[in-house]
Design an enzyme around this catalytic site. Structure first.
Site, short mmCIF file in Angstrom:
data_model
loop_
_atom_site.label_atom_id
_atom_site.label_comp_id
_atom_site.label_asym_id
_atom_site.label_seq_id
_atom_site.Cartn_x
_atom_site.Cartn_y
_atom_site.Cartn_z
N GLU A 8 49.13 40.96 38.69
CA GLU A 8 47.99 40.04 38.65
C GLU A 8 48.11 39.05 37.49
O GLU A 8 47.12 38.65 36.89
CB GLU A 8 46.65 40.81 38.56
CG GLU A 8 46.40 41.75 39.69
CD GLU A 8 46.47 41.08 41.06
OE1 GLU A 8 46.30 39.85 41.12
OE2 GLU A 8 46.71 41.77 42.05
N GLY A 9 49.33 38.63 37.21
CA GLY A 9 49.58 37.69 36.12
C GLY A 9 49.99 38.44 34.88
O GLY A 9 49.17 39.08 34.22
#
Length: 589
Positions: free
Chosen positions: A434-435
């Site tokens: 998620e990043g």
């Protein structure tokens, strides 16, 4: 085998003593009285402790298997998933019109922590579904909502998020998956996606993939990306399932942790999909899912740390090694328990003080999302600013806490039968997906600080200033003094970026990771200040569990004295500029 017990008392303290959630004025929140939320949390705790936690080791040891194109989940996962559905846990905060219970996202987040602590890999099957639900709910048309949302809310169908490709992760402008428009308004999706959590499994009869792809006419980079709904199985007009879509599993990734969740390579070979949201505006729609997911991943960071801490604490109280330096604590025994030793205490207090503040920070963030959904623009702007801090700082510190918990066990922590290795391995992914956390830091410094002319960060500093002014009680001095000092240091760092960022952008980016951690400490310091004030108020009123409240204050004082000074270190690093980071030529590494 490790054990787990949900810390519902602490969640109740945050929801009611710190946030006073039932008096927030939001629709439906007046029903969130202490007895009601307590009943919900205790019911969730029973599911987590009795059903999910015993499967955590099973999932880790068995993993998932690709069998004739279908992913088989570990033994017991199907029955546990059915129990989650039957209990309505998958739709706790979903809209009532879609079969949900319409409860606040803050309460959903508290419940989600319980499930993640018990079994992170298992909970991802419903967690990703929740994100897909939110994206379609925010950007879908009415036909799409009625077709997909009730089944996603119930988890009869589950959902995924398909971004990453073999040649691109963070830089989505490079993606190659194509979407060709069809005469009937649908699209044919062709390409390959990797690292797709819960990409396939045997827990639901259909899987609804949200896929980023490029449709004709969009141009280069992320501006040309659109988002599509691509089901595993086609859905007939009457809602029944039809033929299999042209989407398949190429492989299951062999991973360091979260073995119980199927991380898949997904192949789209002209699969039928439908545009979600506006054409060439897929990033906007995907960020609805990603921002929620990033808060959920930050939650994973401290939720796994909570479970690891509980086991480390129990071991420290039970394991006997050496004598207390001040004299035998238990002379009748051959040795004293580990917890008498100052270094073990330091280790445990690092964990305890982090987890309790991280819990408050995340639930407060979820409450800001509730306020934002109700139209509070300032709350929306603030949580947007804080999201990279929640994701990046809490997962970094959560992993470190899991490692510290493992350290308490000594050599036994390195042996699989004690379960501490799994906590460390599972927690590690939260820093990446998620990043990756470096990207979160760049987002914070490169985008969020300057958003809307800097109004959100200035509002954050004003919030801290106002909070400190509220408390003139001498018992609050250890909290407000440390918070004021750290806030001033954070402001100095932000000013350094403003003065140097334009002319030497590497100076800002070289310090971005330190700034994210610095801001993380300030945020947790703010949480400890608020929790301390709430604890003192309850003690003065003779309400609540005095022993718990005294422990809350002692734990908070530890964080302010031992962790907040890290802000000075981070400021010194930031002010050293880009030279120490960038001076060495690449060919000399």
């Amino acid at each position: 085998m490790p054990t787990f017990k949900a810390n519902t008392k602490d969640m109740q303290f945050i929801l009611h003593d710190m946030l006073n959630i039932s008096a927030s004025g939001l629709p439906g929140h007046d029903e969130m009285e202490r007895d009601f939320t307590g009943a919900v949390l205790e019911a969730a705790a029973r599911v987590a402790e009795d059903v999910l936690a015993p499967l955590n080791v099973v999932g880790d040891q068995e993993g998932c298997v690709l069998d004739n194109g279908v992913v088989r989940t570990p033994k017991g996962f199907d029955a546990a998933f059915a129990a989650m559905k039957d209990g309505g846990w998958t739709a706790l905060d979903c809209d009532v019109e879609h079969g949900g219970q319409g409860m606040p996202f803050a309460l959903y987040s508290a419940v989600n922590e319980i499930f993640v602590s018990a079994n992170m890999a298992f909970n991802m099957y419903q967690g990703l579904t929740h994100g897909a639900y939110s994206a379609i709910n925010a950007h879908g048309n009415e036909d799409q909502k009625s077709k997909w949302l009730p089944k996603l809310a119930s988890c009869d169908w589950t959902g995924t998020m398909n971004l990453t490709e073999p040649h691109c992760g963070t830089d989505l402008g490079l993606l190659r998956t194509k979407a060709e428009p069809q005469a009937d308004g649908s699209y044919k999706i062709t390409g390959q996606k990797i690292f797709i959590s819960a990409g396939d499994h045997d827990l639901a009869e259909n899987i609804v993939h949200l896929v980023l792809a490029k449709a004709p006419g969009g141009g280069e980079g992320t501006k040309g990306i659109s988002l599509f709904i691509v089901p595993k199985v086609m859905v007939n007009d009457d809602g029944s399932l039809g033929a299999r879509n042209a989407v398949s599993v190429g492989n299951i990734e062999e991973k360091m942790g979260i073995h119980g969740n199927s991380t898949c390579v997904m192949n789209y070979d002209g699969a039928t999909g439908w545009l979600l949201g506006d054409l060439h505006k897929g990033m906007r729609a995907m960020f609805t899912m990603m921002n929620e997911a990033r808060l959920g991943v930050g939650l994973q960071g401290y939720a796994v740390a909570e479970a690891a801490y509980q086991n480390a604490l129990a071991y420290a109280k039970d394991r006997r090694q050496g004598r207390a330096v001040t004299g035998a604590a238990e002379p009748s025994e051959p040795a004293d328990p580990l917890i008498v030793h100052p270094d073990i205490r330091r280790n445990l207090m690092d964990q305890k003080s982090f987890v309790e503040a991280a819990r408050a920070f995340t639930i407060w963030g979820a409450h800001l999302i509730d306020l934002g959904h109700a139209g509070d623009k300032q709350a929306h702007a603030l949580v947007s600013l804080l999201t990279p801090v929640i994701k990046g700082f809490l997962t970094d510190q959560g992993f470190q806490s899991a490692v510290q918990a493992q350290q308490v066990f000594g050599g036994h922590g390195y042996i699989e039968e004690w379960g501490m290795s799994q906590f460390v391995r599972d927690a590690r992914i939260a820093m990446i997906y998620e990043g990756a956390n470096g990207v979160q830091a760049l987002d914070l410094v490169g985008r969020k600080l300057a958003a809307d002319g800097g109004k959100p960060i200035m509002a954050f500093f004003d919030l801290i200033k106002t909070e400190c002014k509220l408390h003139d009680d001498a018992r609050m001095a250890p909290f407000t003094d440390a918070l004021k000092a750290a806030s001033k240091q954070l402001q100095s760092a932000a000013m350094f970026f403003m003065e140097n960022g334009m002319k030497t952008p590497n100076a800002a980016l070289s310090g971005s990771y330190d700034f994210m951690h610095m801001m993380g400490h300030v945020c947790l310091g703010l949480m400890w200040t608020r929790m301390a004030a709430s604890a003192i108020s309850a003690l003065d009123a003779g309400e609540g569990d005095a022993q718990y409240l005294d422990a809350k204050l002692a734990t908070g004082r530890y964080y302010m004295a031992r962790q907040m000074p890290a802000c000075a270190m981070h400021l010194a690093r930031i002010e050293s500029g880009a030279e120490p980071v960038m001076d060495l030529p690449a060919d000399q590494f």
